[in-house]
Design a protein around this motif. Structure first.
Motif, short mmCIF file in Angstrom:
data_model
loop_
_atom_site.label_atom_id
_atom_site.label_comp_id
_atom_site.label_asym_id
_atom_site.label_seq_id
_atom_site.Cartn_x
_atom_site.Cartn_y
_atom_site.Cartn_z
N LYS A 151 -8.82 -3.27 -1.22
CA LYS A 151 -9.47 -3.04 -2.11
C LYS A 151 -8.82 -3.64 -3.52
O LYS A 151 -9.17 -4.27 -4.37
CB LYS A 151 -9.60 -1.78 -2.59
CG LYS A 151 -10.33 -1.20 -3.89
CD LYS A 151 -10.56 0.37 -3.76
CE LYS A 151 -11.32 0.65 -5.10
NZ LYS A 151 -11.41 2.16 -5.21
N TYR A 161 0.79 9.99 7.03
CA TYR A 161 -0.58 9.50 6.74
C TYR A 161 -1.46 10.22 7.26
O TYR A 161 -1.39 10.51 8.69
CB TYR A 161 -0.75 8.11 6.81
CG TYR A 161 0.22 7.28 5.69
CD1 TYR A 161 0.14 7.39 4.43
CD2 TYR A 161 1.11 6.21 6.34
CE1 TYR A 161 0.67 6.69 3.69
CE2 TYR A 161 1.71 5.29 5.39
CZ TYR A 161 1.49 5.48 4.19
OH TYR A 161 2.04 4.81 3.15
N PRO A 167 -7.81 2.93 7.25
CA PRO A 167 -8.25 3.58 5.99
C PRO A 167 -6.82 4.29 5.29
O PRO A 167 -6.87 5.68 5.48
CB PRO A 167 -9.20 4.55 6.58
CG PRO A 167 -9.04 4.81 8.16
CD PRO A 167 -8.29 3.31 8.39
N GLU A 192 -4.84 4.58 1.65
CA GLU A 192 -4.43 4.19 0.30
C GLU A 192 -3.78 3.30 -0.14
O GLU A 192 -3.62 2.30 -1.17
CB GLU A 192 -4.82 5.42 -0.92
CG GLU A 192 -6.13 6.09 -0.66
CD GLU A 192 -7.25 5.36 -1.18
OE1 GLU A 192 -7.14 4.67 -1.94
OE2 GLU A 192 -8.23 5.32 -0.14
N ASP A 193 -2.38 3.49 0.19
CA ASP A 193 -1.19 2.77 -0.12
C ASP A 193 -1.55 1.24 0.47
O ASP A 193 -2.09 1.17 1.33
CB ASP A 193 -0.03 3.34 0.63
CG ASP A 193 0.52 4.46 0.14
OD1 ASP A 193 -0.04 4.99 -1.11
OD2 ASP A 193 1.36 5.37 0.64
N GLN A 231 -13.92 3.43 2.95
CA GLN A 231 -13.35 4.50 2.03
C GLN A 231 -14.31 5.52 2.01
O GLN A 231 -13.70 6.79 1.90
CB GLN A 231 -12.80 3.95 0.60
CG GLN A 231 -11.92 3.07 0.75
CD GLN A 231 -10.87 2.53 -0.64
OE1 GLN A 231 -11.74 2.45 -1.84
NE2 GLN A 231 -9.78 2.34 -0.63
N THR A 284 -3.72 -2.52 5.18
CA THR A 284 -4.92 -1.24 4.84
C THR A 284 -5.72 -1.31 3.75
O THR A 284 -5.88 -2.41 3.14
CB THR A 284 -3.74 -0.26 4.02
OG1 THR A 284 -3.18 -0.76 2.77
CG2 THR A 284 -2.51 0.31 4.69
N THR A 285 -7.08 -0.57 3.92
CA THR A 285 -8.13 -0.84 3.09
C THR A 285 -7.81 -0.53 1.61
O THR A 285 -8.19 -1.28 0.66
CB THR A 285 -9.14 -0.02 3.25
OG1 THR A 285 -8.69 1.56 3.27
CG2 THR A 285 -9.73 -0.13 4.81
N GLY A 286 -6.72 0.26 1.34
CA GLY A 286 -6.36 0.55 -0.03
C GLY A 286 -5.80 -0.70 -0.61
O GLY A 286 -6.15 -1.28 -1.95
N ARG A 341 -13.85 6.73 5.73
CA ARG A 341 -12.42 6.81 6.28
C ARG A 341 -12.43 6.34 7.71
O ARG A 341 -12.21 6.71 8.94
CB ARG A 341 -11.79 8.32 6.42
CG ARG A 341 -11.71 9.19 5.20
CD ARG A 341 -10.79 10.00 5.21
NE ARG A 341 -9.34 9.63 5.46
CZ ARG A 341 -8.81 10.00 6.72
NH1 ARG A 341 -9.25 10.90 7.62
NH2 ARG A 341 -7.47 9.61 6.87
#
Length: 254
Positions: free
Chosen positions: A175, A74, A149, A151-152, A244, A170-172, A247
């Motif tokens: 979200k 990552y 930060p 995405e997964d 996002q 995670t932020t993903g 980051r």
């Protein structure tokens, strides 16, 4: 104990180079402000460069440990003491109202119309049901306090830079959870969601006449549940957008 949301570099957070909403308000209105954390109010003796190096080392170790085997590492987020940050103050009552709203919508349960100031959302039956449901994997119900930060979408248990154990997500993933919450209930457009920060939330204090006609301020102790939920939702939505775009991690500060 209040609750603030911080989205920014870890270096800036641990160097205490940021101001909460309460601190900003106090300075704008000529009041002194002393920020006390669970670790106390002592000054940090490490230099900014030492803090940055420590944050980068922690970041690298965490990313190595959570990257799936055989997959590219990552990407590390940048660490420095100058990047902009986002902060706001939902406090626990509104945060809990959002968690309760999501749980009620997930199970088709009626949302209590009001909550009391200082209520314990973690012990509400429908919140506990959601938290213990093996088919639900929400970081908001797993007790996450940090979102990195990435995405997964996933969460895990691990040490913070202070070695304190925590649930980190995670932020993903956050979200996706917010999008699902919106789909379950409000189905609001982003413009509307962003507006809730200013149109929803805690009711204003009641001002009455006290002794000798002096104004007497009485704090509200009963809150509209859905209004608080919208307020907290808007703050988290804004934090995810900021995270996002820049980051940077998102932290619960309390």
């Amino acid at each position: 104990m209040g609750l603030d949301i911080y989205a920014g570099t870890l270096t800036r957070y641990y160097a205490q180079n940021w101001k909460s909403m309460t601190q900003q308000w106090a300075e704008e209105n000529g009041y002194t402000f002393s920020r006390i954390t669970p670790g106390g109010a002592g000054e940090n003796t490490a230099s900014v460069e030492e803090i940055r190096e420590a944050m980068e080392n922690w970041r690298n170790q965490i990313l190595q440990s959570i990257t799936p085997q055989g997959k590219p590492l990552y990407a590390p987020w940048p660490e420095n003491n100058e990047a902009p940050y986002y902060t706001d103050k939902p406090d626990w009552d509104a945060y809990g109202a959002l968690v309760l709203y999501i749980a009620c919508k997930s199970y088709g349960e009626p949302l209590p119309p009001t909550v009391k100031a200082g209520w314990d959302f973690q012990n509400h039956p429908v919140v506990q049901r959601m938290a213990s449901d093996p088919d639900k994997h929400w970081s908001l119900f797993a007790g996450a306090t940090w979102w990195l930060p990435i995405e997964d979408g996933f969460w895990f248990e691990g040490p913070l830079p202070t070695d304190d154990p925590a649930v980190i997500a995670t932020t993903g993933g956050l979200k996706a959870e917010l999008e699902k919450a919106n789909e379950l209930g409000w189905q609001a457009a982003e413009e509307t969601i962003l507006s809730w920060r200013d149109t929803e939330g805690y009711p204003p204090d009641i001002t009455t006449k006290g002794l000798f006609g002096r104004p007497k301020i009485q704090k509200q102790t009963q809150y509209d549940t859905e209004s608080l939920a919208k307020f907290a939702f808007s703050i988290l939505w804004r934090a995810v957008k900021f995270s996002q775009e820049n980051r940077v991690p998102i932290l619960l500060d309390f």
